[in-house]
Design a protein around this motif. Structure first.
Motif, PDB file in Angstrom:
ATOM      1  N   GLN A 152       3.397  40.128 -99.494  1.00  0.00           N
ATOM      2  CA  GLN A 152       3.384  39.565-100.767  1.00  0.00           C
ATOM      3  C   GLN A 152       5.088  39.456-100.943  1.00  0.00           C
ATOM      4  OE1 GLN A 152       1.470  38.655-103.021  1.00  0.00           O
ATOM      5  NE2 GLN A 152       3.169  38.054-104.279  1.00  0.00           N
ATOM      6  N   GLU A 153       5.668  40.482-100.062  1.00  0.00           N
ATOM      7  CA  GLU A 153       7.325  40.425-100.226  1.00  0.00           C
ATOM      8  C   GLU A 153       7.700  38.945 -99.494  1.00  0.00           C
ATOM      9  OE1 GLU A 153       8.622  44.090 -98.116  1.00  0.00           O
ATOM     10  OE2 GLU A 153       7.909  45.347 -99.701  1.00  0.00           O
ATOM     11  N   ASN A 154       7.172  38.565 -98.415  1.00  0.00           N
ATOM     12  CA  ASN A 154       7.679  37.540 -97.587  1.00  0.00           C
ATOM     13  C   ASN A 154       7.364  36.367 -98.553  1.00  0.00           C
ATOM     14  OD1 ASN A 154       8.171  38.820 -95.421  1.00  0.00           O
ATOM     15  ND2 ASN A 154       6.300  38.679 -94.420  1.00  0.00           N
ATOM     16  N   ARG A 191       0.117  22.680-109.901  1.00  0.00           N
ATOM     17  CA  ARG A 191      -1.018  23.347-109.642  1.00  0.00           C
ATOM     18  C   ARG A 191      -1.371  23.346-108.135  1.00  0.00           C
ATOM     19  NH1 ARG A 191      -4.888  20.904-114.559  1.00  0.00           N
ATOM     20  NH2 ARG A 191      -4.071  22.174-116.081  1.00  0.00           N
ATOM     21  N   GLU A 192      -0.975  22.378-107.651  1.00  0.00           N
ATOM     22  CA  GLU A 192      -1.203  22.217-106.071  1.00  0.00           C
ATOM     23  C   GLU A 192      -0.437  23.266-105.342  1.00  0.00           C
ATOM     24  OE1 GLU A 192      -0.599  18.781-102.502  1.00  0.00           O
ATOM     25  OE2 GLU A 192      -0.307  18.307-104.452  1.00  0.00           O
ATOM     26  N   GLU A 193       0.670  23.485-105.520  1.00  0.00           N
ATOM     27  CA  GLU A 193       1.666  24.416-105.083  1.00  0.00           C
ATOM     28  C   GLU A 193       1.140  25.820-105.055  1.00  0.00           C
ATOM     29  OE1 GLU A 193       4.014  24.012-103.030  1.00  0.00           O
ATOM     30  OE2 GLU A 193       3.925  21.982-103.112  1.00  0.00           O
ATOM     31  N   LYS A 194       0.556  26.140-106.368  1.00  0.00           N
ATOM     32  CA  LYS A 194      -0.065  27.229-106.869  1.00  0.00           C
ATOM     33  C   LYS A 194      -1.198  27.702-105.818  1.00  0.00           C
ATOM     34  CE  LYS A 194      -1.774  30.443-110.582  1.00  0.00           C
ATOM     35  NZ  LYS A 194      -2.126  30.229-111.810  1.00  0.00           N
ATOM     36  N   LEU A 195      -2.082  26.445-105.861  1.00  0.00           N
ATOM     37  CA  LEU A 195      -3.225  26.605-104.966  1.00  0.00           C
ATOM     38  C   LEU A 195      -2.807  26.804-103.481  1.00  0.00           C
ATOM     39  CD1 LEU A 195      -6.466  26.552-104.774  1.00  0.00           C
ATOM     40  CD2 LEU A 195      -5.904  23.913-104.511  1.00  0.00           C
ATOM     41  N   LYS A 196      -2.123  26.201-103.123  1.00  0.00           N
ATOM     42  CA  LYS A 196      -1.343  26.316-101.476  1.00  0.00           C
ATOM     43  C   LYS A 196      -1.150  27.882-101.382  1.00  0.00           C
ATOM     44  CE  LYS A 196      -0.033  21.795-100.504  1.00  0.00           C
ATOM     45  NZ  LYS A 196       1.119  20.785-100.066  1.00  0.00           N
ATOM     46  N   LEU A 197      -0.170  28.195-102.282  1.00  0.00           N
ATOM     47  CA  LEU A 197       0.261  29.645-102.345  1.00  0.00           C
ATOM     48  C   LEU A 197      -0.958  30.839-102.187  1.00  0.00           C
ATOM     49  CD1 LEU A 197       2.716  31.563-102.356  1.00  0.00           C
ATOM     50  CD2 LEU A 197       2.702  31.371-104.604  1.00  0.00           C
ATOM     51  N   GLN A 227      -3.741  34.746 -95.293  1.00  0.00           N
ATOM     52  CA  GLN A 227      -2.834  36.121 -94.467  1.00  0.00           C
ATOM     53  C   GLN A 227      -3.745  37.302 -94.447  1.00  0.00           C
ATOM     54  OE1 GLN A 227       0.224  35.657 -93.158  1.00  0.00           O
ATOM     55  NE2 GLN A 227      -0.116  37.482 -92.191  1.00  0.00           N
ATOM     56  N   GLU A 228      -4.501  37.342 -95.865  1.00  0.00           N
ATOM     57  CA  GLU A 228      -5.190  38.782 -96.051  1.00  0.00           C
ATOM     58  C   GLU A 228      -6.473  38.709 -95.058  1.00  0.00           C
ATOM     59  OE1 GLU A 228      -6.368  38.559 -99.869  1.00  0.00           O
ATOM     60  OE2 GLU A 228      -4.657  39.185-100.905  1.00  0.00           O
ATOM     61  N   LEU A 229      -6.993  37.442 -94.529  1.00  0.00           N
ATOM     62  CA  LEU A 229      -8.042  37.392 -93.610  1.00  0.00           C
ATOM     63  C   LEU A 229      -7.392  37.647 -92.226  1.00  0.00           C
ATOM     64  CD1 LEU A 229      -9.762  34.176 -94.954  1.00  0.00           C
ATOM     65  CD2 LEU A 229     -10.555  36.673 -95.026  1.00  0.00           C
TER      66      LEU A 229
END
Length: 292
Positions: free
Chosen positions: A2-4, A234-240, A247-249
């Protein structure tokens, strides 16, 4: 992780990005100011058309097209056909400060009575301020063109008596000047835009084509840009969100791999322990047989 992600979001814009961002902000501001001014100017004109003696104005500033050459002259504040004059909407306080030489816009009853004359407003220079028989202040005005043609000198009236002034104007004839009380004054001249009246007249004659249609196109364009920006956001939010999920996976897979290695190590240790135990048992059996 999350920091990155937070650090990536706070990455400073480049100079080019800053310039483009500033340009977009400036264009948006200009666009909305244009819409506001067009709206105010339209409302002002509509209101003025409903009243033959009202000056179209925005926040107390009136804008009038010069349709005749009656104020053509040699004075610095003379103006010509096709100019636009700017006037301050008159009130009692401003009217009380008027002096000879000022230019005023007034309700002209002669224009109002002429069919097809259009607006009943006229703008001329004050040449004398006096009193009528009732003691009410009256204003005499004259166009600069007529004053020049007849060599009229307003300063000469200052040394005359009221009767001499009246006789002077009687000799000139009513067609050469206008006389009225303060109630007829609608505006006080404050400046001009040379030649701009023609532009405004063209805009008034083709208001829909020149103003309404372009503004409508710009409005549709702005709405499109707004929708596009929302979709991009919205697209940027979805990509994020997808990046964070990935990353969690990955973290989970790493943990699973570590656990697998740990289990393998434990299994190897158990196997080694069993092998050592079996080896010890075999040695004990051999020793027992030898002792027999």
């Amino acid at each position: 992780m999350q920091e990155n992600t937070t650090q990536e979001l706070k990455t400073p814009m480049t100079t080019k990005q800053k310039v483009w961002f500033g340009v977009k902000i400036a264009l948006n501001v200009v666009f909305y100011i244009l819409i506001l001014l067009v709206l105010l100017f339209s409302i002002s004109n509509i209101r003025a058309k409903n009243k033959n003696d009202q000056i179209p104005n925005i926040f107390g500033k009136g804008y009038l097209n010069v349709l005749s050459d009656s104020m053509t002259g040699d004075n610095k504040d003379s103006f010509n056909v096709g100019d636009m004059i700017i006037v301050n909407v008159a009130n009692d306080k401003k009217i009380s400060k008027l002096v000879v030489g000022d230019i005023v816009t007034f309700y002209d009853s002669n224009l109002a009575s002429n069919k097809g004359a259009g607006t009943a407003l006229n703008t001329h220079r004050i040449v004398y301020i006096g009193k009528n028989t009732e003691g009410t202040t009256i204003y005499y005005t004259m166009g600069d063109k007529i004053a020049k043609n007849i060599n009229f000198n307003a300063n000469s009236l200052a040394n005359m008596t009221e009767q001499e002034v009246n006789e002077t104007f009687d000799r000139l004839g009513h067609s050469q000047y206008q006389v009225f009380t303060a109630s007829a004054i609608r505006g006080i001249y404050s400046g001009k835009w040379s030649g701009f009246g023609k532009t405004i007249q063209t805009i008034n004659n083709h208001f829909i084509a020149i103003i309404i249609v372009p503004v409508a196109i710009l409005l549709v364009f702005e709405i499109g840009v707004l929708v596009l920006n929302i979709m991009r956001a919205r697209e940027e939010k979805l990509k994020l969100e997808m990046k964070e999920t990935s990353q969690e996976l990955a973290n989970q897979e790493t943990i699973s791999a570590d656990e697998k290695e740990k289990l393998k190590a434990e299994l190897r240790a158990e196997l080694l322990k069993e092998m050592l135990k079996e080896s010890d048992n075999e040695e004990e059996s051999k020793e027992k047989e030898e002792n027999k």
